[in-house]
Design a protein around this motif. Sequence first.
Motif, PDB file in Angstrom:
ATOM      1  N   LEU A   1     152.927  65.399  33.755  1.00  0.00           N
ATOM      2  CA  LEU A   1     152.499  64.004  33.575  1.00  0.00           C
ATOM      3  C   LEU A   1     150.974  63.925  33.743  1.00  0.00           C
ATOM      4  O   LEU A   1     150.480  63.741  34.861  1.00  0.00           O
ATOM      5  N   PRO A   2     150.219  64.063  32.664  1.00  0.00           N
ATOM      6  CA  PRO A   2     148.765  64.136  32.785  1.00  0.00           C
ATOM      7  C   PRO A   2     148.053  62.782  32.840  1.00  0.00           C
ATOM      8  O   PRO A   2     146.888  62.728  33.211  1.00  0.00           O
ATOM      9  N   VAL A   3     148.762  61.700  32.486  1.00  0.00           N
ATOM     10  CA  VAL A   3     148.106  60.382  32.433  1.00  0.00           C
ATOM     11  C   VAL A   3     148.496  59.610  33.681  1.00  0.00           C
ATOM     12  O   VAL A   3     149.688  59.343  33.907  1.00  0.00           O
ATOM     13  N   LEU A   4     147.512  59.276  34.512  1.00  0.00           N
ATOM     14  CA  LEU A   4     147.774  58.714  35.842  1.00  0.00           C
ATOM     15  C   LEU A   4     147.109  57.358  35.983  1.00  0.00           C
ATOM     16  O   LEU A   4     145.926  57.197  35.660  1.00  0.00           O
ATOM     17  N   GLU A   5     147.870  56.390  36.496  1.00  0.00           N
ATOM     18  CA  GLU A   5     147.316  55.054  36.760  1.00  0.00           C
ATOM     19  C   GLU A   5     147.197  54.853  38.258  1.00  0.00           C
ATOM     20  O   GLU A   5     148.200  54.829  38.970  1.00  0.00           O
ATOM     21  N   VAL A   6     145.985  54.696  38.723  1.00  0.00           N
ATOM     22  CA  VAL A   6     145.733  54.422  40.141  1.00  0.00           C
ATOM     23  C   VAL A   6     145.504  52.918  40.290  1.00  0.00           C
ATOM     24  O   VAL A   6     144.517  52.378  39.771  1.00  0.00           O
ATOM     25  N   THR A   7     146.400  52.242  40.986  1.00  0.00           N
ATOM     26  CA  THR A   7     146.246  50.791  41.108  1.00  0.00           C
ATOM     27  C   THR A   7     145.101  50.452  42.062  1.00  0.00           C
ATOM     28  O   THR A   7     144.928  51.109  43.097  1.00  0.00           O
ATOM     29  N   LEU A   8     144.368  49.424  41.712  1.00  0.00           N
ATOM     30  CA  LEU A   8     143.260  48.972  42.588  1.00  0.00           C
ATOM     31  C   LEU A   8     143.823  48.037  43.653  1.00  0.00           C
ATOM     32  O   LEU A   8     143.406  46.891  43.778  1.00  0.00           O
ATOM     33  N   ARG A   9     144.798  48.533  44.387  1.00  0.00           N
ATOM     34  CA  ARG A   9     145.451  47.682  45.382  1.00  0.00           C
ATOM     35  C   ARG A   9     145.233  48.167  46.782  1.00  0.00           C
ATOM     36  O   ARG A   9     145.813  47.619  47.722  1.00  0.00           O
ATOM     37  N   THR A  10     144.458  49.238  46.910  1.00  0.00           N
ATOM     38  CA  THR A  10     144.156  49.730  48.259  1.00  0.00           C
ATOM     39  C   THR A  10     142.638  49.875  48.360  1.00  0.00           C
ATOM     40  O   THR A  10     141.956  50.089  47.351  1.00  0.00           O
ATOM     41  N   PRO A  11     142.121  49.802  49.581  1.00  0.00           N
ATOM     42  CA  PRO A  11     140.670  49.964  49.747  1.00  0.00           C
ATOM     43  C   PRO A  11     140.189  51.330  49.267  1.00  0.00           C
ATOM     44  O   PRO A  11     139.026  51.489  48.896  1.00  0.00           O
ATOM     45  N   ALA A  12     141.091  52.315  49.266  1.00  0.00           N
ATOM     46  CA  ALA A  12     140.689  53.683  48.899  1.00  0.00           C
ATOM     47  C   ALA A  12     140.729  53.924  47.392  1.00  0.00           C
ATOM     48  O   ALA A  12     140.288  54.989  46.927  1.00  0.00           O
ATOM     49  N   ALA A  13     141.238  52.964  46.616  1.00  0.00           N
ATOM     50  CA  ALA A  13     141.581  53.247  45.214  1.00  0.00           C
ATOM     51  C   ALA A  13     140.417  53.819  44.390  1.00  0.00           C
ATOM     52  O   ALA A  13     140.598  54.777  43.627  1.00  0.00           O
ATOM     53  N   LEU A  14     139.222  53.245  44.544  1.00  0.00           N
ATOM     54  CA  LEU A  14     138.099  53.731  43.717  1.00  0.00           C
ATOM     55  C   LEU A  14     137.726  55.157  44.096  1.00  0.00           C
ATOM     56  O   LEU A  14     137.435  55.987  43.220  1.00  0.00           O
ATOM     57  N   ASP A  15     137.762  55.464  45.390  1.00  0.00           N
ATOM     58  CA  ASP A  15     137.492  56.847  45.813  1.00  0.00           C
ATOM     59  C   ASP A  15     138.599  57.790  45.336  1.00  0.00           C
ATOM     60  O   ASP A  15     138.338  58.939  44.993  1.00  0.00           O
ATOM     61  N   VAL A  16     139.811  57.288  45.319  1.00  0.00           N
ATOM     62  CA  VAL A  16     140.937  58.098  44.826  1.00  0.00           C
ATOM     63  C   VAL A  16     140.720  58.427  43.339  1.00  0.00           C
ATOM     64  O   VAL A  16     140.926  59.566  42.900  1.00  0.00           O
ATOM     65  N   ILE A  17     140.285  57.442  42.581  1.00  0.00           N
ATOM     66  CA  ILE A  17     140.004  57.683  41.155  1.00  0.00           C
ATOM     67  C   ILE A  17     138.906  58.736  41.013  1.00  0.00           C
ATOM     68  O   ILE A  17     139.007  59.662  40.201  1.00  0.00           O
ATOM     69  N   ARG A  18     137.874  58.600  41.831  1.00  0.00           N
ATOM     70  CA  ARG A  18     136.754  59.556  41.785  1.00  0.00           C
ATOM     71  C   ARG A  18     137.263  60.989  42.038  1.00  0.00           C
ATOM     72  O   ARG A  18     136.911  61.916  41.340  1.00  0.00           O
ATOM     73  N   GLU A  19     138.114  61.146  43.039  1.00  0.00           N
ATOM     74  CA  GLU A  19     138.653  62.472  43.386  1.00  0.00           C
ATOM     75  C   GLU A  19     139.602  62.992  42.316  1.00  0.00           C
ATOM     76  O   GLU A  19     139.535  64.151  41.914  1.00  0.00           O
ATOM     77  N   MET A  20     140.501  62.129  41.870  1.00  0.00           N
ATOM     78  CA  MET A  20     141.501  62.578  40.883  1.00  0.00           C
ATOM     79  C   MET A  20     140.844  62.963  39.566  1.00  0.00           C
ATOM     80  O   MET A  20     141.362  63.807  38.834  1.00  0.00           O
ATOM     81  N   SER A  21     139.714  62.326  39.263  1.00  0.00           N
ATOM     82  CA  SER A  21     139.019  62.618  38.005  1.00  0.00           C
ATOM     83  C   SER A  21     138.542  64.063  37.938  1.00  0.00           C
ATOM     84  O   SER A  21     138.217  64.558  36.862  1.00  0.00           O
ATOM     85  N   GLN A  22     138.480  64.725  39.099  1.00  0.00           N
ATOM     86  CA  GLN A  22     138.030  66.121  39.119  1.00  0.00           C
ATOM     87  C   GLN A  22     139.155  67.089  38.748  1.00  0.00           C
ATOM     88  O   GLN A  22     138.918  68.281  38.565  1.00  0.00           O
TER      89      GLN A  22
END
Length: 217
Positions: free
Chosen positions: A45-66
Amino acid sequence: MTLSPTEISARTRALCALAPIVPVLVVDDVSVAQPLAQALVAGGLPVLEVTLRTPAALDVIREMSQVPGGHVGAGTLLTPADVRAAKAAGATFGVSPGATDALLDACEAEELPLLPGAATASEAMRLFDRGYDMLKFFPAEASGGAPALRAIGAPLPQISFCPTGGVSPDNAPSYLRLPNVLCAGGSWVAPGALIAARDWAGIETLARSAAQLRGSA
Ligand code: 3PG
Protein backbone atom coordinates in the motif's frame (compact mmCIF):
# COMPACT_ATOMS: atom_id res chain seq x y z
CA MET A 1 1.84 28.83 -11.49
CA THR A 2 -1.37 27.04 -10.74
CA LEU A 3 -2.57 23.52 -11.35
CA SER A 4 -5.85 23.15 -13.21
CA PRO A 5 -8.65 21.03 -11.73
CA THR A 6 -8.28 18.69 -14.70
CA GLU A 7 -4.57 18.22 -14.02
CA ILE A 8 -5.25 17.80 -10.30
CA SER A 9 -7.78 15.07 -10.99
CA ALA A 10 -5.41 13.34 -13.42
CA ARG A 11 -2.76 13.24 -10.71
CA THR A 12 -5.09 12.00 -7.96
CA ARG A 13 -6.50 9.44 -10.38
CA ALA A 14 -2.98 8.12 -11.02
CA LEU A 15 -2.35 7.86 -7.26
CA CYS A 16 -5.68 6.10 -6.68
CA ALA A 17 -4.79 3.55 -9.36
CA LEU A 18 -1.67 2.44 -7.48
CA ALA A 19 -3.40 0.28 -4.85
CA PRO A 20 -6.95 -0.74 -3.93
CA ILE A 21 -6.74 0.69 -0.41
CA VAL A 22 -5.42 4.01 0.88
CA PRO A 23 -4.63 3.71 4.59
CA VAL A 24 -6.14 6.55 6.61
CA LEU A 25 -3.63 7.23 9.38
CA VAL A 26 -4.11 8.97 12.71
CA VAL A 27 -0.65 9.19 14.25
CA ASP A 28 0.24 10.86 17.56
CA ASP A 29 3.86 9.86 17.82
CA VAL A 30 6.34 11.03 15.21
CA SER A 31 8.79 8.29 16.15
CA VAL A 32 6.51 5.65 14.61
CA ALA A 33 6.14 7.49 11.29
CA GLN A 34 8.92 5.86 9.31
CA PRO A 35 8.48 2.25 10.46
CA LEU A 36 4.71 2.54 10.01
CA ALA A 37 5.07 3.87 6.47
CA GLN A 38 7.70 1.22 5.68
CA ALA A 39 5.36 -1.55 6.86
CA LEU A 40 2.46 -0.28 4.76
CA VAL A 41 4.59 0.21 1.65
CA ALA A 42 6.18 -3.23 2.13
CA GLY A 43 2.69 -4.72 2.38
CA GLY A 44 1.77 -3.24 -0.99
CA LEU A 45 0.00 0.00 0.00
CA PRO A 46 2.20 2.87 -1.23
CA VAL A 47 -0.37 5.70 -1.04
CA LEU A 48 -0.78 6.96 2.53
CA GLU A 49 -3.15 9.56 3.97
CA VAL A 50 -2.01 11.17 7.20
CA THR A 51 -4.93 12.99 8.80
CA LEU A 52 -4.23 16.45 10.19
CA ARG A 53 -5.99 15.50 13.39
CA THR A 54 -3.06 15.24 15.73
CA PRO A 55 -0.48 17.83 16.74
CA ALA A 56 2.21 15.54 15.31
CA ALA A 57 0.60 15.13 11.88
CA LEU A 58 2.78 17.59 9.93
CA ASP A 59 5.97 16.14 11.40
CA VAL A 60 4.66 12.66 10.64
CA ILE A 61 4.17 13.68 7.00
CA ARG A 62 7.71 15.09 6.93
CA GLU A 63 9.13 11.79 8.25
CA MET A 64 6.99 9.49 6.11
CA SER A 65 7.95 11.45 3.00
CA GLN A 66 11.47 10.07 3.40
CA VAL A 67 10.31 6.48 2.97
CA PRO A 68 11.18 5.12 -0.48
CA GLY A 69 8.25 3.98 -2.57
CA GLY A 70 5.63 5.89 -0.58
CA HIS A 71 3.29 8.67 -1.68
CA VAL A 72 2.33 10.62 1.41
CA GLY A 73 -0.68 12.91 1.48
CA ALA A 74 -2.42 15.01 4.09
CA GLY A 75 -6.00 14.25 5.06
CA THR A 76 -8.62 16.36 6.79
CA LEU A 77 -7.66 19.47 4.79
CA LEU A 78 -10.25 22.07 5.77
CA THR A 79 -8.71 25.48 5.09
CA PRO A 80 -6.19 27.19 2.80
CA ALA A 81 -3.82 27.31 5.79
CA ASP A 82 -4.05 23.51 6.05
CA VAL A 83 -3.15 23.26 2.35
CA ARG A 84 -0.08 25.47 2.73
CA ALA A 85 1.07 23.63 5.86
CA ALA A 86 0.60 20.22 4.23
CA LYS A 87 2.51 21.27 1.14
CA ALA A 88 5.33 22.74 3.23
CA ALA A 89 5.57 19.48 5.20
CA GLY A 90 6.08 17.54 1.98
CA ALA A 91 2.62 16.15 1.30
CA THR A 92 2.28 15.24 -2.37
CA PHE A 93 -1.50 15.19 -2.31
CA GLY A 94 -4.39 16.18 -0.09
CA VAL A 95 -7.73 14.74 0.94
CA SER A 96 -10.72 16.68 2.25
CA PRO A 97 -14.04 15.51 3.69
CA GLY A 98 -15.92 18.02 1.50
CA ALA A 99 -15.00 20.96 -0.68
CA THR A 100 -15.12 24.73 -0.46
CA ASP A 101 -14.10 27.22 -3.13
CA ALA A 102 -11.38 28.53 -0.80
CA LEU A 103 -9.93 25.04 -0.37
CA LEU A 104 -10.02 24.29 -4.10
CA ASP A 105 -8.46 27.68 -4.90
CA ALA A 106 -5.65 26.99 -2.44
CA CYS A 107 -4.87 23.52 -3.81
CA GLU A 108 -4.81 24.86 -7.36
CA ALA A 109 -2.57 27.77 -6.33
CA GLU A 110 -0.23 25.53 -4.29
CA GLU A 111 -0.23 22.87 -7.01
CA LEU A 112 -1.34 20.23 -4.51
CA PRO A 113 -3.37 17.38 -6.05
CA LEU A 114 -6.57 17.04 -4.04
CA LEU A 115 -9.11 14.29 -3.53
CA PRO A 116 -12.14 16.39 -2.58
CA GLY A 117 -15.07 14.86 -0.75
CA ALA A 118 -18.64 14.59 -2.02
CA ALA A 119 -21.58 12.62 -0.64
CA THR A 120 -24.41 13.58 -2.99
CA ALA A 121 -25.05 13.94 -6.72
CA SER A 122 -25.22 17.73 -6.40
CA GLU A 123 -21.89 17.92 -4.57
CA ALA A 124 -20.28 15.67 -7.17
CA MET A 125 -21.81 17.71 -10.01
CA ARG A 126 -20.53 20.97 -8.56
CA LEU A 127 -16.99 19.58 -8.41
CA PHE A 128 -17.30 18.05 -11.88
CA ASP A 129 -18.46 21.40 -13.21
CA ARG A 130 -15.22 22.92 -11.96
CA GLY A 131 -13.16 20.16 -13.59
CA TYR A 132 -12.76 17.57 -10.82
CA ASP A 133 -13.61 14.01 -11.83
CA MET A 134 -11.75 12.02 -9.13
CA LEU A 135 -13.56 12.44 -5.81
CA LYS A 136 -13.75 10.95 -2.35
CA PHE A 137 -17.17 9.52 -1.48
CA PHE A 138 -17.53 10.46 2.17
CA PRO A 139 -18.85 9.31 4.57
CA ALA A 140 -19.25 6.22 2.43
CA GLU A 141 -21.18 3.76 4.61
CA ALA A 142 -23.28 6.41 6.32
CA SER A 143 -24.20 7.86 2.91
CA GLY A 144 -25.68 4.59 1.67
CA GLY A 145 -22.59 2.56 0.92
CA ALA A 146 -21.91 0.76 -2.32
CA PRO A 147 -25.57 0.77 -3.49
CA ALA A 148 -25.65 4.57 -3.22
CA LEU A 149 -22.38 4.94 -5.08
CA ARG A 150 -23.58 2.59 -7.79
CA ALA A 151 -26.73 4.70 -8.15
CA ILE A 152 -24.73 7.95 -8.35
CA GLY A 153 -22.58 6.35 -11.06
CA ALA A 154 -25.53 5.70 -13.35
CA PRO A 155 -26.07 9.36 -14.35
CA LEU A 156 -22.48 10.43 -13.60
CA PRO A 157 -20.25 7.70 -15.09
CA GLN A 158 -17.47 10.21 -15.85
CA ILE A 159 -16.75 10.67 -12.14
CA SER A 160 -14.59 8.17 -10.23
CA PHE A 161 -14.56 7.82 -6.47
CA CYS A 162 -12.50 6.70 -3.53
CA PRO A 163 -15.13 5.72 -0.92
CA THR A 164 -13.96 6.36 2.64
CA GLY A 165 -15.65 6.19 6.03
CA GLY A 166 -16.82 2.86 7.39
CA VAL A 167 -15.02 0.84 4.72
CA SER A 168 -13.84 -2.53 6.04
CA PRO A 169 -12.29 -5.71 4.65
CA ASP A 170 -15.83 -7.14 4.55
CA ASN A 171 -17.50 -4.39 2.55
CA ALA A 172 -14.51 -3.15 0.50
CA PRO A 173 -15.05 -5.73 -2.29
CA SER A 174 -18.58 -4.43 -2.88
CA TYR A 175 -17.13 -0.96 -3.54
CA LEU A 176 -14.13 -2.15 -5.53
CA ARG A 177 -16.43 -4.05 -7.89
CA LEU A 178 -18.09 -0.80 -9.01
CA PRO A 179 -16.92 0.68 -12.32
CA ASN A 180 -16.76 4.17 -10.74
CA VAL A 181 -14.46 3.13 -7.87
CA LEU A 182 -10.68 3.18 -8.26
CA CYS A 183 -9.72 2.57 -4.65
CA ALA A 184 -11.11 2.93 -1.14
CA GLY A 185 -9.78 4.55 2.02
CA GLY A 186 -9.77 2.92 5.42
CA SER A 187 -8.18 3.09 8.82
CA TRP A 188 -8.35 -0.62 9.63
CA VAL A 189 -4.92 -1.39 8.13
CA ALA A 190 -3.19 0.69 10.79
CA PRO A 191 -5.11 0.23 14.05
CA GLY A 192 -4.07 2.38 16.98
CA ALA A 193 -3.39 -0.69 19.14
CA LEU A 194 -0.93 -2.18 16.64
CA ILE A 195 0.78 1.20 16.17
CA ALA A 196 1.10 1.59 19.96
CA ALA A 197 2.54 -1.93 20.19
CA ARG A 198 4.90 -1.14 17.28
CA ASP A 199 3.70 -4.32 15.66
CA TRP A 200 5.06 -3.54 12.19
CA ALA A 201 4.84 -7.16 11.05
CA GLY A 202 1.16 -7.20 12.04
CA ILE A 203 0.51 -4.00 10.10
CA GLU A 204 2.41 -5.30 7.09
CA THR A 205 0.20 -8.42 7.15
CA LEU A 206 -2.96 -6.29 7.26
CA ALA A 207 -1.62 -4.18 4.39
CA ARG A 208 -0.81 -7.27 2.32
CA SER A 209 -4.39 -8.55 2.72
CA ALA A 210 -5.80 -5.14 1.82
CA ALA A 211 -3.57 -4.88 -1.23
CA GLN A 212 -5.14 -8.06 -2.55
CA LEU A 213 -8.75 -6.96 -2.01
CA ARG A 214 -9.36 -5.92 -5.58
CA GLY A 215 -8.64 -9.48 -6.74
CA SER A 216 -11.24 -10.92 -4.39
CA ALA A 217 -13.88 -8.45 -5.52
C1 3PG B 1 -12.00 8.96 8.76
O1 3PG B 1 -12.91 9.74 8.89
O2 3PG B 1 -11.10 8.80 9.61
C2 3PG B 1 -11.89 8.21 7.50
O3 3PG B 1 -13.03 8.42 6.75
C3 3PG B 1 -11.66 6.77 7.77
O4 3PG B 1 -12.78 6.22 8.29
P1 3PG B 1 -12.75 4.73 8.87
O5 3PG B 1 -12.08 4.79 10.20
O6 3PG B 1 -14.20 4.35 8.97
O7 3PG B 1 -11.98 3.86 7.89
